[in-house]
Design an enzyme around this catalytic site. Structure first.
Site, PDB file in Angstrom:
ATOM      1  N   GLN A  37       0.888  -1.109   0.037  1.00 37.15           N
ATOM      2  CA  GLN A  37      -0.104  -0.018   0.107  1.00 37.15           C
ATOM      3  C   GLN A  37       0.874   1.409   0.069  1.00 37.15           C
ATOM      4  OE1 GLN A  37      -2.846  -2.037   3.163  1.00 37.15           O
ATOM      5  NE2 GLN A  37      -3.954  -0.035   2.717  1.00 37.15           N
ATOM      6  N   ASP A 151      -6.539  -9.846   9.143  1.00 38.04           N
ATOM      7  CA  ASP A 151      -5.432 -10.139   8.630  1.00 38.04           C
ATOM      8  C   ASP A 151      -4.136  -9.516   9.360  1.00 38.04           C
ATOM      9  OD1 ASP A 151      -3.784 -10.900   6.332  1.00 38.04           O
ATOM     10  OD2 ASP A 151      -3.622  -9.016   5.298  1.00 38.04           O
TER      11      ASP A 151
END
EC number: 2.7.11.24
Length: 384
Positions: A37, A151
């Site tokens: 990201q 996650d």
């Protein structure tokens, strides 16, 4: 703000393979990490007189998935305010108009290390249980806002040398599809719960499994279930913990159940075998923390069937954890996330871009007016 004035406030610097264009208040940029990201730098903030981390989102508008993730991260970071979740100090873009808009920079607290580095250290029971307590407090706070992470992993958890811990991200969006028979892509799955691997429904204690895997790794010094893909991940889990009951199998959809039932059957190992006393630190006199308590907690977290796994609240009350229990940390007010449909809405890249641009401008307005929701008063004085 007029264009020339805005341009004078920024400067560009190459950081690794990327160029950062940042406000002049941020100096001494150094790369400290990169992920799917974005790229993260440390920097010195001359306005706040402190070191910070600056994350440049990587190509946030290259497709809908990236744009949606960038929007979600920004909105959630603006809302969440808890000592065990990373705090947002500033948001900016060097571009002047929506048409030019392409870069988003998030400024956050700077920590000393991520949990991957801590796992290699010899931790006593106090530090181990305190780190786990903080993970549980942070996750409970996200759950209170309706955010189930799914996650959690060591690379997304950061710590300071004083043993304070913060969760760095918000996990998988509710619409993120996962499943055993899906096309694999490069991502760390070692900490994902069986219900995520198998594409089942899930509840909040999906995150308890991940914390159990992280705790196991801190005790063993190595990954507990190092699967190369979802199928291998499932095999690693059942080799160690044993094939689950028929009752569990009946909860799976037909194609997954057929696959899972055709795997070799494993008896699994006892938790005494998986986590013998020799792996644990010496018993603690101070808080009476013992290997047997730590092992008991692991045995309640690492349960394949989520309906039989303990909850976050139960974990916080466990004797190995509750020595740190502080109602102000455990029961902190939930974040005021107004957009309950945050994950469900679909937009084009251009629409996401406009939504993100509005969020950045709103932050700039709030900081100009000395109002930063969820930030201490001292940070509300930040000017662009």
């Amino acid at each position: 703000m007029n264009r020339n004035k805005r341009e004078k406030e920024y400067y560009s610097i190459d950081v690794g393979d990327s160029t950062f264009t940042v406000l002049k208040r941020y100096q001494n940029l150094r790369p400290i990490g990169s992920g799917a990201q974005g790229i993260v730098c440390s920097a010195y903030d001359h306005v706040l007189d402190r070191n910070v981390a600056i994350k440049k989102l990587s190509r946030p508008f290259q497709n809908q998935t990236h744009a949606k993730r960038a929007y979600r991260e920004l909105v959630l970071m603006k809302c969440v305010n808890h000592k065990n979740i990373i705090g947002l100090l500033n948001v900016f873009t060097p571009q002047k108009t929506l048409e030019e808009f392409q870069d988003v920079y998030l400024v956050m607290e700077l920590m000393d290390a991520n949990l991957c580095q801590v796992i290699q250290m010899e931790l006593d029971h106090e530090r181990l249980s305190y780190l786990l307590y903080q993970m549980l407090c942070g996750i409970k706070h996200l759950h209170a806002a309706g955010i189930i992470h799914r996650d959690l992993k060591p690379s997304n958890i950061v710590v300071k040398s004083d043993c304070t811990l913060k969760i760095l991200d918000f996990g998988l969006a509710r619409t993120a599809a996962t499943g055993l028979l899906m096309t694999p892509y490069v991502v760390t799955r070692y900490y994902r719960a069986p219900e995520v691997i198998l594409g089942m429904g899930y509840q909040a204690n999906v995150d308890v499994w991940s914390i159990g895997c992280i705790m196991a790794e801190m005790v063993r010094g190595s990954v507990l279930f190092p699967g190369t893909d979802h199928i291998d991940q499932w095999n690693k889990v059942i080799e160690q913990l044993g094939t689950p009951s028929q009752e569990f199998m009946m909860k799976l959809n037909q194609s997954v159940r057929t696959y899972v039932e055709n795997r070799p059957r494993y008896a699994g190992y006892s938790f005494e075998k998986l986590f013998p006393d020799v792996l644990f630190p010496a018993d603690s006199d101070h808080n009476k923390l013992k290997a047997s308590q730590a092992r008991d907690l692991l045995s309640k977290m690492l349960v394949i069937d989520a309906s039989k796994r303990i909850s976050v609240d139960e974990a916080l009350q466990h004797p190995y954890i509750n020595v740190w229990y502080d109602p102000s940390e455990v029961e902190a007010p939930p974040p005021a996330i107004t957009d309950k449909q945050l994950d469900e809405r679909e937009h084009s890249v251009e629409e996401w871009k406009e939504l993100i641009y509005k969020e950045v401008l709103e932050w700039e307005e709030r900081t100009k007016n000395g109002v930063i929701r969820g930030q201490p008063a001292s940070l509300a004085q930040v000017q662009q």
